[in-house]
Design an enzyme around this catalytic site. Sequence first.
Site, PDB file in Angstrom:
ATOM      1  N   TYR A  19      -1.829  -1.325  10.284  1.00 10.26           N
ATOM      2  CA  TYR A  19      -2.027  -1.459   8.840  1.00 10.26           C
ATOM      3  C   TYR A  19      -0.806  -0.972   8.060  1.00 10.26           C
ATOM      4  O   TYR A  19      -0.230  -1.710   7.252  1.00 10.26           O
ATOM      5  CB  TYR A  19      -3.280  -0.701   8.399  1.00 10.26           C
ATOM      6  CG  TYR A  19      -3.601  -0.917   6.942  1.00 10.26           C
ATOM      7  CD1 TYR A  19      -4.232  -2.080   6.528  1.00 10.26           C
ATOM      8  CD2 TYR A  19      -3.240   0.021   5.976  1.00 10.26           C
ATOM      9  CE1 TYR A  19      -4.514  -2.303   5.186  1.00 10.26           C
ATOM     10  CE2 TYR A  19      -3.522  -0.188   4.633  1.00 10.26           C
ATOM     11  CZ  TYR A  19      -4.158  -1.348   4.240  1.00 10.26           C
ATOM     12  OH  TYR A  19      -4.420  -1.568   2.910  1.00 10.26           O
TER      13      TYR A  19
ATOM     14  N   SER B  65       0.836  -1.198   0.000  1.00 12.35           N
ATOM     15  CA  SER B  65       0.000   0.000   0.000  1.00 12.35           C
ATOM     16  C   SER B  65       0.872   1.249   0.000  1.00 12.35           C
ATOM     17  O   SER B  65       2.015   1.228   0.486  1.00 12.35           O
ATOM     18  CB  SER B  65      -0.900   0.008   1.229  1.00 12.35           C
ATOM     19  OG  SER B  65      -1.604   1.232   1.353  1.00 12.35           O
TER      20      SER B  65
END
Length: 272
Positions: A157, A143
């Site tokens: 995350y 990401s």
Amino acid sequence: MSPAPTRWALVTGASAGIGEAFARELAARRHNLVLTARREDRLSTLAAELTRAHGIAVDTIAADLAEPAAVADLCAELERRGLAIDVLVNNAGYGVPGHYLSQPWQRHADFLQVLVTAPCELAYRLLPGMQQRGYGRIANIASLAGHVPGSAGHTMYAASKAFLIKFSQSLALENRDKGVNVCAVCPGFTWSEFHDVVGSREQVSKMPKWMWMTAAAVAREGVEATERGDIVYVTGRANRFIKGLMKLLPDSFALAMVQRRSKDFRVQEPIQ
């Protein structure tokens, strides 16, 4: 990636979002597919559609990668079916909303199992076959969050995605002379179910439209980057600009800027 229909690709988290988009992209490129996720009904529907549309073979294996034995069981089933995986897309993932101590440890442990341990174990178990055949592609779906400072909420995350980026870099360098390409594909904001599942749809809907990409575009760029041999690839010009900007800013300034905006894209307290 190679259009040879004899190649088999395994896509985790294939029932929706970016995983489904990767499955569609690989099917269009004439790969046979093994789709895995928890929702077997969705996998079966997608498998039937892709088989009709592209004339490829599509197997499905329902699995919950939060279970410690899931990867070993999945690979054993692949072996039982006689399926040699040449392309691995480690996509399965989700976010844990709220601050770190607002969730029970088991939820964090499951998160780490799915987003960190499972991708590493799948690569470990499938890489020897790729090396022996002299061909392999591993796309670890990381990401943009792995390139920018962490923010409050969804505490692990960004950390898990940064791990995948570094893991991919080392694995790529170890295998560059063995016919195996490894790429950390780093999307930014992507239109998918992800934000609905973690409860951040209301926040992220306020983000500018130019910051968003479709899952199909992410998959297309990700497949092409992996085939080219890119080791880390950020999808979309806007996301590449953000990554470059963050590298130029002093750490303290970048962290403060992300923290000011984190309320727009991170759920900072648990959903009741």
